[in-house]
Design a protein around this motif. Sequence first.
Motif, PDB file in Angstrom:
ATOM      1  N   PHE A 221       0.829  -1.200   0.000  1.00 46.11           N
ATOM      2  CA  PHE A 221       0.000   0.000   0.000  1.00 46.11           C
ATOM      3  C   PHE A 221       0.871   1.261   0.000  1.00 46.11           C
ATOM      4  N   ASP A 222       0.288   2.342  -0.493  1.00 47.10           N
ATOM      5  CA  ASP A 222       0.941   3.650  -0.460  1.00 47.10           C
ATOM      6  C   ASP A 222       0.596   4.404   0.820  1.00 47.10           C
ATOM      7  N   VAL A 223      -0.604   4.167   1.331  1.00 53.55           N
ATOM      8  CA  VAL A 223      -1.067   4.847   2.554  1.00 53.55           C
ATOM      9  C   VAL A 223      -1.819   3.836   3.409  1.00 53.55           C
ATOM     10  N   ILE A 224      -1.559   3.850   4.708  1.00 48.07           N
ATOM     11  CA  ILE A 224      -2.294   3.006   5.650  1.00 48.07           C
ATOM     12  C   ILE A 224      -2.913   3.889   6.731  1.00 48.07           C
ATOM     13  N   PHE A 225      -4.192   3.702   6.982  1.00 49.40           N
ATOM     14  CA  PHE A 225      -4.866   4.299   8.128  1.00 49.40           C
ATOM     15  C   PHE A 225      -5.031   3.192   9.168  1.00 49.40           C
ATOM     16  N   CYS A 226      -4.313   3.322  10.277  1.00 46.40           N
ATOM     17  CA  CYS A 226      -4.405   2.349  11.378  1.00 46.40           C
ATOM     18  C   CYS A 226      -4.595   3.147  12.655  1.00 46.40           C
ATOM     19  N   ARG A 227      -5.829   3.529  12.910  1.00 44.64           N
ATOM     20  CA  ARG A 227      -6.102   4.505  13.968  1.00 44.64           C
ATOM     21  C   ARG A 227      -6.801   3.857  15.162  1.00 44.64           C
ATOM     22  N   ASN A 228      -6.297   4.177  16.343  1.00 44.63           N
ATOM     23  CA  ASN A 228      -6.924   3.762  17.602  1.00 44.63           C
ATOM     24  C   ASN A 228      -7.015   2.246  17.744  1.00 44.63           C
ATOM     25  N   LEU A 229      -5.985   1.561  17.273  1.00 46.08           N
ATOM     26  CA  LEU A 229      -5.871   0.117  17.454  1.00 46.08           C
ATOM     27  C   LEU A 229      -4.707  -0.235  18.369  1.00 46.08           C
ATOM     28  N   LEU A 230      -3.561   0.384  18.169  1.00 41.21           N
ATOM     29  CA  LEU A 230      -2.356   0.037  18.925  1.00 41.21           C
ATOM     30  C   LEU A 230      -2.502   0.328  20.413  1.00 41.21           C
ATOM     31  N   ILE A 231      -3.446   1.193  20.782  1.00 44.44           N
ATOM     32  CA  ILE A 231      -3.653   1.512  22.197  1.00 44.44           C
ATOM     33  C   ILE A 231      -4.165   0.304  22.985  1.00 44.44           C
ATOM     34  N   TYR A 232      -4.690  -0.712  22.290  1.00 43.76           N
ATOM     35  CA  TYR A 232      -5.194  -1.903  22.973  1.00 43.76           C
ATOM     36  C   TYR A 232      -4.116  -2.982  23.123  1.00 43.76           C
ATOM     37  N   PHE A 233      -2.908  -2.726  22.613  1.00 50.44           N
ATOM     38  CA  PHE A 233      -1.845  -3.717  22.601  1.00 50.44           C
ATOM     39  C   PHE A 233      -0.818  -3.438  23.681  1.00 50.44           C
ATOM     40  N   ASP A 234      -0.089  -4.481  24.076  1.00 45.08           N
ATOM     41  CA  ASP A 234       1.078  -4.268  24.915  1.00 45.08           C
ATOM     42  C   ASP A 234       2.285  -3.990  24.016  1.00 45.08           C
ATOM     43  N   GLU A 235       3.441  -3.785  24.616  1.00 44.78           N
ATOM     44  CA  GLU A 235       4.614  -3.377  23.848  1.00 44.78           C
ATOM     45  C   GLU A 235       5.001  -4.415  22.793  1.00 44.78           C
ATOM     46  N   ALA A 236       4.969  -5.696  23.170  1.00 43.86           N
ATOM     47  CA  ALA A 236       5.367  -6.743  22.225  1.00 43.86           C
ATOM     48  C   ALA A 236       4.424  -6.802  21.033  1.00 43.86           C
ATOM     49  N   ALA A 237       3.118  -6.706  21.278  1.00 40.14           N
ATOM     50  CA  ALA A 237       2.146  -6.751  20.185  1.00 40.14           C
ATOM     51  C   ALA A 237       2.251  -5.509  19.304  1.00 40.14           C
ATOM     52  N   ARG A 238       2.527  -4.345  19.912  1.00 41.58           N
ATOM     53  CA  ARG A 238       2.708  -3.127  19.111  1.00 41.58           C
ATOM     54  C   ARG A 238       3.911  -3.251  18.185  1.00 41.58           C
ATOM     55  N   GLU A 239       4.987  -3.846  18.697  1.00 41.72           N
ATOM     56  CA  GLU A 239       6.176  -4.017  17.856  1.00 41.72           C
ATOM     57  C   GLU A 239       5.901  -4.979  16.702  1.00 41.72           C
ATOM     58  N   THR A 240       5.155  -6.048  16.961  1.00 37.64           N
ATOM     59  CA  THR A 240       4.768  -6.973  15.895  1.00 37.64           C
ATOM     60  C   THR A 240       3.910  -6.267  14.861  1.00 37.64           C
ATOM     61  N   ALA A 241       2.938  -5.484  15.339  1.00 37.72           N
ATOM     62  CA  ALA A 241       2.072  -4.744  14.422  1.00 37.72           C
ATOM     63  C   ALA A 241       2.875  -3.769  13.579  1.00 37.72           C
ATOM     64  N   ALA A 242       3.835  -3.080  14.200  1.00 35.52           N
ATOM     65  CA  ALA A 242       4.649  -2.106  13.468  1.00 35.52           C
ATOM     66  C   ALA A 242       5.459  -2.787  12.373  1.00 35.52           C
ATOM     67  N   ARG A 243       6.029  -3.957  12.673  1.00 34.27           N
ATOM     68  CA  ARG A 243       6.784  -4.691  11.652  1.00 34.27           C
ATOM     69  C   ARG A 243       5.882  -5.070  10.481  1.00 34.27           C
ATOM     70  N   ASN A 244       4.668  -5.517  10.803  1.00 38.65           N
ATOM     71  CA  ASN A 244       3.755  -5.924   9.742  1.00 38.65           C
ATOM     72  C   ASN A 244       3.270  -4.728   8.922  1.00 38.65           C
ATOM     73  N   LEU A 245       3.015  -3.613   9.579  1.00 33.98           N
ATOM     74  CA  LEU A 245       2.623  -2.405   8.855  1.00 33.98           C
ATOM     75  C   LEU A 245       3.746  -1.940   7.936  1.00 33.98           C
ATOM     76  N   HIS A 246       4.963  -1.970   8.452  1.00 34.83           N
ATOM     77  CA  HIS A 246       6.114  -1.586   7.640  1.00 34.83           C
ATOM     78  C   HIS A 246       6.243  -2.488   6.419  1.00 34.83           C
ATOM     79  N   GLY A 247       5.998  -3.782   6.621  1.00 35.81           N
ATOM     80  CA  GLY A 247       6.109  -4.726   5.521  1.00 35.81           C
ATOM     81  C   GLY A 247       5.049  -4.566   4.453  1.00 35.81           C
ATOM     82  N   LEU A 248       3.978  -3.877   4.768  1.00 36.95           N
ATOM     83  CA  LEU A 248       2.885  -3.692   3.810  1.00 36.95           C
ATOM     84  C   LEU A 248       2.927  -2.332   3.106  1.00 36.95           C
ATOM     85  N   LEU A 249       3.917  -1.522   3.424  1.00 33.68           N
ATOM     86  CA  LEU A 249       4.021  -0.203   2.798  1.00 33.68           C
ATOM     87  C   LEU A 249       5.019  -0.216   1.641  1.00 33.68           C
ATOM     88  N   ASN A 250       4.639   0.440   0.561  1.00 33.21           N
ATOM     89  CA  ASN A 250       5.591   0.706  -0.501  1.00 33.21           C
ATOM     90  C   ASN A 250       6.684   1.628   0.031  1.00 33.21           C
TER      91      ASN A 250
END
Length: 291
Positions: A221-250
């Motif tokens: 993707f060129d743009v990702i809207f991921c709003r008000n989701l990471l606040i429900y995660f702990d640090e480990a889950a946020r880091e996993t999510a960030a890696r996956n978001l990074h992997g999905l961006l052009n």
Amino acid sequence: MAPPPLVPAEHPSRLSAADLEEICAIIYKRSGMVFGETKRYYIERRVTDLIHQRKAQTVRNYISLLRSDMRESEILINSFTVNETYFYREQHQLACLSNSILPDIIRSKGPGDRIRIWSMPCSSGEEPYSIALWLLENWRLVDAYNIEIVGSDIDTAILQQAIEGYFGHRSLSRLPADILERYFEPEEDQQRRLISDLRESVIFAKGNIIDRQSLAALGLFDVIFCRNLLIYFDEAARETAARNLHGLLNPGGYICLGHTESMSRISETFEPVRFQDAIVYRETGTGEWMS
């Protein structure tokens, strides 16, 4: 005739400390959402409802069902997701999309090229449909590019609701009257339905932000809207999510988070960019999509 005796409301099934920990662990493993003792009553109410629906009779029977049946754990996750949203939420980010983000992205694209925008979590569809509406109304180059908008959510029931495109007053209350009249058809029960052309402009697909495998087929993707989701995660889950978001961006792609969230505290693979309308995060080209 005497009135019938009052029947006390049924109390939620009481979970032992071990039961609570096990159910919270299942929710965390499947979704990244963190729950614990402070949410006991909230958890017990939902588990009670599901035990009765499944005729599982006991908490232990229900936990066994969760462990043996992926569909059952999916239903559990659906019952814990928060789907509070409305059209044109955090409108300043939509303005940033049309005024700053997309003008930067098209510097490396030609007319007719594809621009892909992902909304995750998309809930009942208000956010991805808002993006489509906003661009139609506010970006003069909307017809010059092939814009593809994808909405994803872990909640399969809410995805179906998004596809159907029916919305009530609360969801629509922020929309200008002329937008409401042009793009929404009146329905029964004071609901309106988004016109079919706009419903068909958004692709919906199940996705779990902490599960790389569930995201792989979505593409980049060129743009990702991921709003008000990471606040429900702990640090480990946020880091996993960030890696996956990074992997999905052009390369050089952008991500928009909720106003209380900051990628700077989670991952070094994004850099903050301060535009006139909003602060967003840009992919830096460092790191990789690790398994």
